[in-house]
Design a protein around this motif. Structure first.
Motif, PDB file in Angstrom:
ATOM      1  N   ALA A   1      -5.497  -7.659   0.678  1.00  0.00           N
ATOM      2  CA  ALA A   1      -6.126  -6.837  -0.043  1.00  0.00           C
ATOM      3  C   ALA A   1      -6.729  -5.481   0.660  1.00  0.00           C
ATOM      4  N   ALA A   2      -7.343  -5.803   1.785  1.00  0.00           N
ATOM      5  CA  ALA A   2      -7.802  -4.455   2.652  1.00  0.00           C
ATOM      6  C   ALA A   2      -6.858  -3.635   3.083  1.00  0.00           C
ATOM      7  N   ALA A   3      -5.693  -4.293   3.606  1.00  0.00           N
ATOM      8  CA  ALA A   3      -4.700  -3.357   4.285  1.00  0.00           C
ATOM      9  C   ALA A   3      -4.070  -2.455   3.292  1.00  0.00           C
ATOM     10  N   THR A   4      -4.164  -2.685   2.087  1.00  0.00           N
ATOM     11  CA  THR A   4      -3.759  -1.811   1.165  1.00  0.00           C
ATOM     12  C   THR A   4      -4.273  -0.527   1.093  1.00  0.00           C
TER      13      THR A   4
ATOM     14  N   GLY B   1       0.824  -1.147  -0.019  1.00  0.00           N
ATOM     15  CA  GLY B   1       0.005  -0.167   0.006  1.00  0.00           C
ATOM     16  C   GLY B   1       0.818   1.364   0.120  1.00  0.00           C
ATOM     17  N   PHE B   2       1.960   1.150   0.718  1.00  0.00           N
ATOM     18  CA  PHE B   2       2.857   2.504   0.639  1.00  0.00           C
ATOM     19  C   PHE B   2       3.793   2.557  -0.328  1.00  0.00           C
TER      20      PHE B   2
ATOM     21  N   LEU C   1      -0.207   2.431  -7.643  1.00  0.00           N
ATOM     22  CA  LEU C   1      -1.600   1.875  -8.607  1.00  0.00           C
ATOM     23  C   LEU C   1      -1.237   0.337  -8.515  1.00  0.00           C
ATOM     24  N   GLY C   2      -2.225  -0.522  -8.670  1.00  0.00           N
ATOM     25  CA  GLY C   2      -2.630  -1.621  -8.723  1.00  0.00           C
ATOM     26  C   GLY C   2      -2.073  -2.543  -7.376  1.00  0.00           C
ATOM     27  N   GLN C   3      -2.489  -1.742  -6.117  1.00  0.00           N
ATOM     28  CA  GLN C   3      -1.776  -2.381  -4.955  1.00  0.00           C
ATOM     29  C   GLN C   3      -2.849  -3.611  -4.496  1.00  0.00           C
ATOM     30  N   ILE C   4      -3.973  -3.584  -4.972  1.00  0.00           N
ATOM     31  CA  ILE C   4      -4.785  -4.885  -4.296  1.00  0.00           C
ATOM     32  C   ILE C   4      -4.302  -6.068  -5.211  1.00  0.00           C
ATOM     33  N   VAL C   5      -4.153  -5.992  -6.398  1.00  0.00           N
ATOM     34  CA  VAL C   5      -3.500  -7.203  -7.100  1.00  0.00           C
ATOM     35  C   VAL C   5      -2.297  -7.687  -6.757  1.00  0.00           C
TER      36      VAL C   5
END
Length: 180
Positions: free
Chosen positions: A78-81, A52-53, A57-61
């Motif tokens: 996925a939620a932590a992003t 996430g940091f 872009l495209g963090q969840i994937v």
């Protein structure tokens, strides 16, 4: 919180049947990445915060793929992003720039984006990008380690509280009396 998260999360079989996920369904079918236990959730939080940091872009994937590889909880990763969202993005990146500038010693230099031509704008962006990258890497590493540790501590305190409640209610005594 665990029950709420399990209730709102999508069904594993529905995700595996999705035609877009078929090429990687074999990775997603491993049961360990769907379990909510201390180790998997801690790995998922750490991976999600790190990605996430680091990635804008495209963090969840990417977090989901890393969680599947590292056997962390996929949904938690996925939620932590979402720590970096449109509301938190500007303050985080500004703080990362300031932190990175302090760490690499360019705190007195500020990017001057008010110039008219493109060369000065590119120079301003490149002078701001290295401190921002250093700050984001520091935030990613520290938040991942802190998230991992906090999940382990929180899980331990939760179990201790449950045991205290059982001891106070006498549930353990009646169980032990039945065994004797």
């Amino acid at each position: 919180m665990r029950k709420w998260f399990k209730r709102i999360s999508p069904d594993r079989e529905v995700l595996l049947a999705n035609r877009w996920l078929r090429p990687i369904a074999h990775r997603l079918s491993h049961p360990e990445i769907w379990h909510f236990n201390r180790r998997n959730v801690a790995r998922g939080v750490a991976l999600g915060l790190f990605v996430g940091f680091v990635l804008p872009l495209g963090q969840i994937v990417v977090a989901a793929l890393l969680a599947a590889t590292a056997r962390g909880n996929l949904l938690v990763a996925a939620a932590a992003t979402l720590v970096t969202n449109p509301l938190t993005f500007p303050p985080i990146y500004y703080a990362a720039y300031r932190t990175g500038s302090f760490l690499i010693g360019s705190a007195g230099e500020s990017p001057q984006a008010n110039r008219a031509h493109t060369g000065a704008m590119m120079e301003a962006l490149t002078s701001a990008s290295l401190p921002t990258l250093v700050g984001l890497l520091l935030f990613a590493i520290v938040s991942a380690a802190a998230g991992f540790a906090l999940v382990h501590l929180g899980w331990r305190f939760s179990l201790a509280r449950q045991w205290r409640r059982r001891m106070q209610s006498g549930a353990v005594d009646s169980y032990q009396d039945g065994k004797d």
